[in-house]
Design a protein around this motif. Structure first.
Motif: not given
Length: 397
Positions: A131-142, A144-155
């Motif tokens: 599950e953590a790997l899937a969330n990480g892949d989605r965060a890496r996909a968006v 730089g687009t501004g859809a998710i904050s940088a803090q959420q991506i790092n989390q």
């Protein structure tokens, strides 16, 4: 009755006959008297003997020593797992075992439960990691687009790395429990012979507790004690003949010499590998046991020596003697110093020259100055009887 007068011629003949007989008797008496000293001057031989001479031979030089028999290496076999109960013992003292053979079995129920728990923890960690790997892949996909904050991506990325670490930890715990499960069987570290067993069924042993002692590869060695003066004469690779208290002999080879000499006894140890028993029907393990005291002979080479048959040497009052035969067939007693004995020959170190003729046997019946009759060794053997000649054959000859 008329007596016939003797004629002068008859009386002369009778007188001459009487004088002749008297002369012959006187001559015989004088001859016997002259031969009497000669008969007394020729003593009777005390013994009929044959003679030998000392000969030059090459005799082996040996060095004798005593020492104990010990195991070449003795391995201590103990439990690696802690708190396990001994369920079964598969080997006893004196058994020959192979490398990897099971010696003892421990109760494994608790360890199997721990393995199941560790495996479940691993499965849970792997699910969370997925599950953590899937969330990480989605965060890496968006990113730089501004859809998710940088803090959420790092989390999300941190959770992915944490999940992977938990999977590795769970895998390590499972491996540890699997290792404990493997350790519920005590295996022989090497081939050899079990020399001691201290374990008992039902005992709960701790990690490192010794349960068996194993003579590695069944190899034994003899540790001979030699003086410091003889230490330098021995070299690695020398052949040694070791004799057990039971009389069984085994061949050995010098492996090494101790680097030090005992300061109290001034003796040094020589380590000899016992190779094989040379007595038929005896094995090395059956004839030699660790802790046994044995005698060994180091073969140091060979040297020249004068030897005579052992039958030529007579031992009296703790000294050795031989009897030399002179030109007049009289014997003289010679005190000699004996040395090595090989077969029926004995070394004469002093007291005899190579040209001396010595009594070959029977010297114990002789004394100084006795006269002997000397015959060849072949002449002393009984000859075949000659058939008597018949009277008719004798008459024709």
């Amino acid at each position: 009755m008329n007596q016939l007068p003797f004629k002068p011629l008859t009386l002369g003949l009778l007188t001459a006959s009487v004088l002749t007989l008297a002369g012959l008797g006187l001559f015989a008496t004088r001859t016997q008297a002259a031969d009497a000293p000669k008969a007394a001057a020729a003593p009777k031989a005390a013994l009929t003997v044959s003679t030998v001479q000392a000969k030059s031979s090459q005799l082996p030089v040996k060095l004798s020593a005593n020492g104990g028999v010990a195991a070449w290496q003795e391995a201590s076999v103990g439990s690696e797992a802690s708190g396990l109960r001994v369920a079964e013992l598969h080997a006893g003292v004196g058994d020959s075992v192979k490398r990897g053979q099971v010696l003892a079995t421990f109760a494994s129920e608790s360890v199997q439960a721990d393995v199941a728990l560790a495996r479940a923890s691993l499965n849970e960690a792997q699910a969370n990691a997925a599950e953590a790997l899937a969330n990480g892949d989605r965060a890496r996909a968006v990113q730089g687009t501004g859809a998710i904050s940088a803090q959420q991506i790092n989390q999300y990325l941190t959770q992915e790395a944490t999940a992977k670490a938990r999977v590795a930890s769970a895998q390590a715990q499972l491996d540890a429990q699997l290792l404990r499960l493997k350790q519920t069987q005590l295996l022989a570290p090497d081939s050899g012979i079990i020399s001691a067993r201290s374990a008992s069924v039902g005992a709960v042993v701790g990690a490192g507790t010794e349960m068996f002692k194993l003579i590695r590869q069944g190899r034994l060695e003899w540790r001979g004690e030699v003086t410091s003066a003889e230490f330098a004469r021995i070299k690695p690779g020398m052949t040694v003949l070791v004799t057990s208290p039971g009389g069984v002999q085994a061949k050995g080879k010098v492996r090494m010499l101790a680097p030090t000499v005992d300061a109290a006894t001034r003796n040094g140890l020589v380590y000899v590998d016992l190779l094989a028993a040379s007595t038929a029907g005896q094995s090395l393990g059956g004839a030699f046991k660790p802790g046994m005291y044995a005698r060994g002979e180091f073969e140091l080479g060979s040297t020249g020596a004068l030897t005579v048959p052992q039958t030529a040497v007579v031992v009296r009052d703790g000294f050795s003697y031989v009897y030399r035969v002179g030109s007049d067939n009289r014997v003289s007693q010679l005190k000699v110093q004996t040395g090595r004995v090989v077969g029926d020959q004995i070394e004469i170190q002093s007291g005899v020259k190579p040209e001396d003729k010595l009594v070959a046997s029977g010297g114990s019946f002789l004394s100084e100055g006795d006269t002997v009759k000397v015959v060849d060794a072949t002449d002393s053997k009984p000859k075949a009887a000659v058939a008597p000649v018949a009277p008719a054959q004798a008459a024709t000859k």
